[in-house]
Scaffold this motif. Structure first.
Motif, PDB file in Angstrom:
ATOM      1  N   ASN A 182       0.820  -1.216   0.000  1.00 50.78           N
ATOM      2  CA  ASN A 182       0.000   0.000   0.000  1.00 50.78           C
ATOM      3  C   ASN A 182       0.851   1.262   0.000  1.00 50.78           C
ATOM      4  OD1 ASN A 182       1.021   0.155   2.590  1.00 50.78           O
ATOM      5  ND2 ASN A 182      -0.838  -0.619   3.554  1.00 50.78           N
ATOM      6  N   MET A 183       2.045   1.180  -0.586  1.00 51.37           N
ATOM      7  CA  MET A 183       2.996   2.282  -0.499  1.00 51.37           C
ATOM      8  C   MET A 183       2.407   3.591  -0.998  1.00 51.37           C
ATOM      9  SD  MET A 183       6.833   2.615  -2.113  1.00 51.37           S
ATOM     10  CE  MET A 183       6.256   2.522  -3.808  1.00 51.37           C
ATOM     11  N   LEU A 184       1.774   3.567  -2.172  1.00 51.37           N
ATOM     12  CA  LEU A 184       1.241   4.795  -2.747  1.00 51.37           C
ATOM     13  C   LEU A 184       0.137   5.377  -1.869  1.00 51.37           C
ATOM     14  CD1 LEU A 184       1.445   6.739  -5.112  1.00 51.37           C
ATOM     15  CD2 LEU A 184      -0.248   5.354  -6.318  1.00 51.37           C
ATOM     16  N   THR A 185      -0.727   4.508  -1.343  1.00 48.90           N
ATOM     17  CA  THR A 185      -1.795   4.967  -0.460  1.00 48.90           C
ATOM     18  C   THR A 185      -1.226   5.587   0.804  1.00 48.90           C
ATOM     19  OG1 THR A 185      -3.261   3.217  -1.269  1.00 48.90           O
ATOM     20  CG2 THR A 185      -3.858   4.265   0.813  1.00 48.90           C
ATOM     21  N   VAL A 186      -0.196   4.962   1.352  1.00 53.81           N
ATOM     22  CA  VAL A 186       0.436   5.471   2.567  1.00 53.81           C
ATOM     23  C   VAL A 186       0.990   6.876   2.342  1.00 53.81           C
ATOM     24  CG1 VAL A 186       2.403   5.158   4.117  1.00 53.81           C
ATOM     25  CG2 VAL A 186       0.962   3.213   3.543  1.00 53.81           C
ATOM     26  N   ILE A 187       1.715   7.061   1.241  1.00 51.08           N
ATOM     27  CA  ILE A 187       2.287   8.374   0.941  1.00 51.08           C
ATOM     28  C   ILE A 187       1.183   9.385   0.672  1.00 51.08           C
ATOM     29  CG2 ILE A 187       3.760   9.671  -0.642  1.00 51.08           C
ATOM     30  CD1 ILE A 187       5.356   7.120  -1.107  1.00 51.08           C
ATOM     31  N   ALA A 188       0.131   8.951  -0.045  1.00 49.34           N
ATOM     32  CA  ALA A 188      -0.971   9.856  -0.396  1.00 49.34           C
ATOM     33  C   ALA A 188      -1.699  10.377   0.831  1.00 49.34           C
ATOM     34  CB  ALA A 188      -1.958   9.140  -1.318  1.00 49.34           C
ATOM     35  N   LEU A 189      -1.638   9.629   1.935  1.00 43.49           N
ATOM     36  CA  LEU A 189      -2.293  10.060   3.171  1.00 43.49           C
ATOM     37  C   LEU A 189      -1.289  10.556   4.203  1.00 43.49           C
ATOM     38  CD1 LEU A 189      -5.086   7.346   3.497  1.00 43.49           C
ATOM     39  CD2 LEU A 189      -5.330   9.746   2.845  1.00 43.49           C
ATOM     40  N   GLY A 190      -0.138  11.031   3.724  1.00 43.44           N
ATOM     41  CA  GLY A 190       0.824  11.674   4.615  1.00 43.44           C
ATOM     42  C   GLY A 190       1.675  10.731   5.424  1.00 43.44           C
ATOM     43  N   GLY A 191       1.789   9.471   4.997  1.00 41.78           N
ATOM     44  CA  GLY A 191       2.487   8.464   5.786  1.00 41.78           C
ATOM     45  C   GLY A 191       3.979   8.659   5.929  1.00 41.78           C
ATOM     46  N   LEU A 192       4.570   9.595   5.193  1.00 39.70           N
ATOM     47  CA  LEU A 192       5.986   9.890   5.392  1.00 39.70           C
ATOM     48  C   LEU A 192       6.196  10.806   6.594  1.00 39.70           C
ATOM     49  CD1 LEU A 192       7.279  10.360   1.730  1.00 39.70           C
ATOM     50  CD2 LEU A 192       7.297   8.324   3.169  1.00 39.70           C
ATOM     51  N   SER A 193       5.105  11.299   7.161  1.00 38.55           N
ATOM     52  CA  SER A 193       5.169  12.125   8.367  1.00 38.55           C
ATOM     53  C   SER A 193       5.164  11.228   9.601  1.00 38.55           C
ATOM     54  CB  SER A 193       3.965  13.073   8.421  1.00 38.55           C
ATOM     55  OG  SER A 193       3.776  13.585   9.724  1.00 38.55           O
ATOM     56  N   GLN A 194       6.104  11.450  10.487  1.00 43.22           N
ATOM     57  CA  GLN A 194       6.176  10.648  11.708  1.00 43.22           C
ATOM     58  C   GLN A 194       4.915  10.815  12.548  1.00 43.22           C
ATOM     59  OE1 GLN A 194       9.579  11.483  14.138  1.00 43.22           O
ATOM     60  NE2 GLN A 194       9.107   9.898  15.636  1.00 43.22           N
ATOM     61  N   LYS A 195       4.380  12.024  12.591  1.00 43.63           N
ATOM     62  CA  LYS A 195       3.172  12.279  13.371  1.00 43.63           C
ATOM     63  C   LYS A 195       1.985  11.487  12.829  1.00 43.63           C
ATOM     64  CE  LYS A 195       0.327  14.244  16.242  1.00 43.63           C
ATOM     65  NZ  LYS A 195       0.319  13.857  17.672  1.00 43.63           N
ATOM     66  N   VAL A 196       1.863  11.432  11.501  1.00 48.91           N
ATOM     67  CA  VAL A 196       0.763  10.678  10.895  1.00 48.91           C
ATOM     68  C   VAL A 196       0.911   9.193  11.202  1.00 48.91           C
ATOM     69  CG1 VAL A 196      -0.310   9.995   8.716  1.00 48.91           C
ATOM     70  CG2 VAL A 196       0.344  12.370   9.081  1.00 48.91           C
ATOM     71  N   ARG A 197       2.123   8.674  11.120  1.00 43.71           N
ATOM     72  CA  ARG A 197       2.339   7.253  11.436  1.00 43.71           C
ATOM     73  C   ARG A 197       1.996   6.962  12.891  1.00 43.71           C
ATOM     74  NH1 ARG A 197       7.110   8.049   8.437  1.00 43.71           N
ATOM     75  NH2 ARG A 197       8.445   7.794  10.271  1.00 43.71           N
ATOM     76  N   GLN A 198       2.307   7.895  13.773  1.00 45.13           N
ATOM     77  CA  GLN A 198       1.960   7.718  15.187  1.00 45.13           C
ATOM     78  C   GLN A 198       0.450   7.635  15.374  1.00 45.13           C
ATOM     79  OE1 GLN A 198       3.909  11.061  17.017  1.00 45.13           O
ATOM     80  NE2 GLN A 198       5.866   9.990  17.257  1.00 45.13           N
ATOM     81  N   LEU A 199      -0.281   8.421  14.593  1.00 42.33           N
ATOM     82  CA  LEU A 199      -1.744   8.365  14.671  1.00 42.33           C
ATOM     83  C   LEU A 199      -2.255   6.996  14.241  1.00 42.33           C
ATOM     84  CD1 LEU A 199      -2.789  11.854  13.223  1.00 42.33           C
ATOM     85  CD2 LEU A 199      -3.035  11.074  15.578  1.00 42.33           C
ATOM     86  N   TRP A 200      -1.670   6.442  13.170  1.00 41.66           N
ATOM     87  CA  TRP A 200      -2.085   5.116  12.716  1.00 41.66           C
ATOM     88  C   TRP A 200      -1.857   4.078  13.796  1.00 41.66           C
ATOM     89  CZ3 TRP A 200       0.883   5.410   7.443  1.00 41.66           C
ATOM     90  CH2 TRP A 200       0.162   6.219   6.565  1.00 41.66           C
ATOM     91  N   TRP A 201      -0.651   4.094  14.347  1.00 41.03           N
ATOM     92  CA  TRP A 201      -0.320   3.079  15.344  1.00 41.03           C
ATOM     93  C   TRP A 201      -1.164   3.239  16.602  1.00 41.03           C
ATOM     94  CZ3 TRP A 201       5.336   4.594  14.108  1.00 41.03           C
ATOM     95  CH2 TRP A 201       5.750   3.913  12.953  1.00 41.03           C
ATOM     96  N   ALA A 202      -1.393   4.481  17.025  1.00 43.10           N
ATOM     97  CA  ALA A 202      -2.185   4.732  18.227  1.00 43.10           C
ATOM     98  C   ALA A 202      -3.635   4.311  18.041  1.00 43.10           C
ATOM     99  CB  ALA A 202      -2.113   6.208  18.604  1.00 43.10           C
ATOM    100  N   SER A 203      -4.131   4.377  16.809  1.00 40.26           N
ATOM    101  CA  SER A 203      -5.533   4.031  16.552  1.00 40.26           C
ATOM    102  C   SER A 203      -5.781   2.534  16.656  1.00 40.26           C
ATOM    103  CB  SER A 203      -5.944   4.505  15.156  1.00 40.26           C
ATOM    104  OG  SER A 203      -5.327   3.710  14.151  1.00 40.26           O
ATOM    105  N   GLU A 204      -4.702   1.734  16.500  1.00 40.50           N
ATOM    106  CA  GLU A 204      -4.805   0.272  16.501  1.00 40.50           C
ATOM    107  C   GLU A 204      -5.765  -0.225  15.426  1.00 40.50           C
ATOM    108  OE1 GLU A 204      -5.698  -1.132  20.403  1.00 40.50           O
ATOM    109  OE2 GLU A 204      -3.785  -0.460  21.239  1.00 40.50           O
TER     110      GLU A 204
END
Length: 207
Positions: free
Chosen positions: A30-52
């Motif tokens: 899902n690389m393209l989807t991840v980048i398209a939703l800001g996944g290169l941002s550490q803060k955005v990745r933290q939100l994903w992980w925190a959401s479980e």
């Protein structure tokens, strides 16, 4: 600038490098989807992980809501930056226009890795204000195409730092001022031609 396969415009290496930017689970799926939703941002990745919440090709509804709220907060913080405001305005126009319009905000992508998320949120939010709104899935498809283009354009800019690199939904343009050459990467081939003392050449856009 050469348009031969051996040139610096190596799209295979480009995608390999982009793939290496992401180190979390199932990034290749899902690389393209991840980048398209800001996944290169550490803060955005933290939100994903925190959401479980599981993140696949289509994020879950709760995760989408969480990302939307974060994008809205980011927009409120950066909307008074003239350069970013202009880039976001141009991006929204691109999403709702059938006329190709090249964008050159690549440098902002490095400075604000969550920018793709803000772009999509802003375009989605403006749907209701349009005389001829488009369906959300059509808008998402356009956003994915633009995200792919800006990722390739960013890598080309890194490889050709003296060049000017522009992108739109299905094309990328690399301008080499010193040699007066322009390479246009697009799906539709065309013969070489000259314009304003620049030699313009075709290079196939990656599938």
């Amino acid at each position: 600038m050469s348009t031969q396969p051996s040139s610096t415009l190596s799209f295979l290496s480009t995608f390999e490098k982009l793939d290496q930017l992401l180190s979390f689970d199932d990034a290749t799926d899902n690389m393209l989807t991840v980048i398209a939703l800001g996944g290169l941002s550490q803060k955005v990745r933290q939100l994903w992980w925190a959401s479980e919440e599981s993140f696949s090709i289509t994020p879950s509804a709760p995760l989408q809501d969480m990302l939307s709220l974060y994008a809205q907060r980011c927009w409120q913080e950066i909307r008074h930056n003239v350069e970013i405001y202009q880039a976001l305005s141009e991006y929204v126009k691109m999403c709702f226009s059938d006329t190709p319009c090249f964008q050159n905000d690549i440098h902002l992508q490095h400075r604000y890795p969550e920018l793709p998320l803000i772009k999509f949120w802003l375009a989605s939010a403006s749907c209701c204000c349009r005389k001829a709104p488009i369906e959300q899935d059509v808008l998402w498809h356009k956003h994915l195409q633009l995200t792919q283009s800006v990722c390739i354009a960013a890598e080309l800019q890194k490889q050709n730092q003296q060049c000017l690199v522009y992108y739109h939904q299905t094309a990328i343009m690399v301008v080499e001022l010193e040699t007066r050459k322009i390479v246009v990467m697009t799906h539709k081939a065309f013969p070489p031609f000259s314009i304003h003392n620049f030699n313009v050449q075709f290079f196939p856009y990656p599938n």
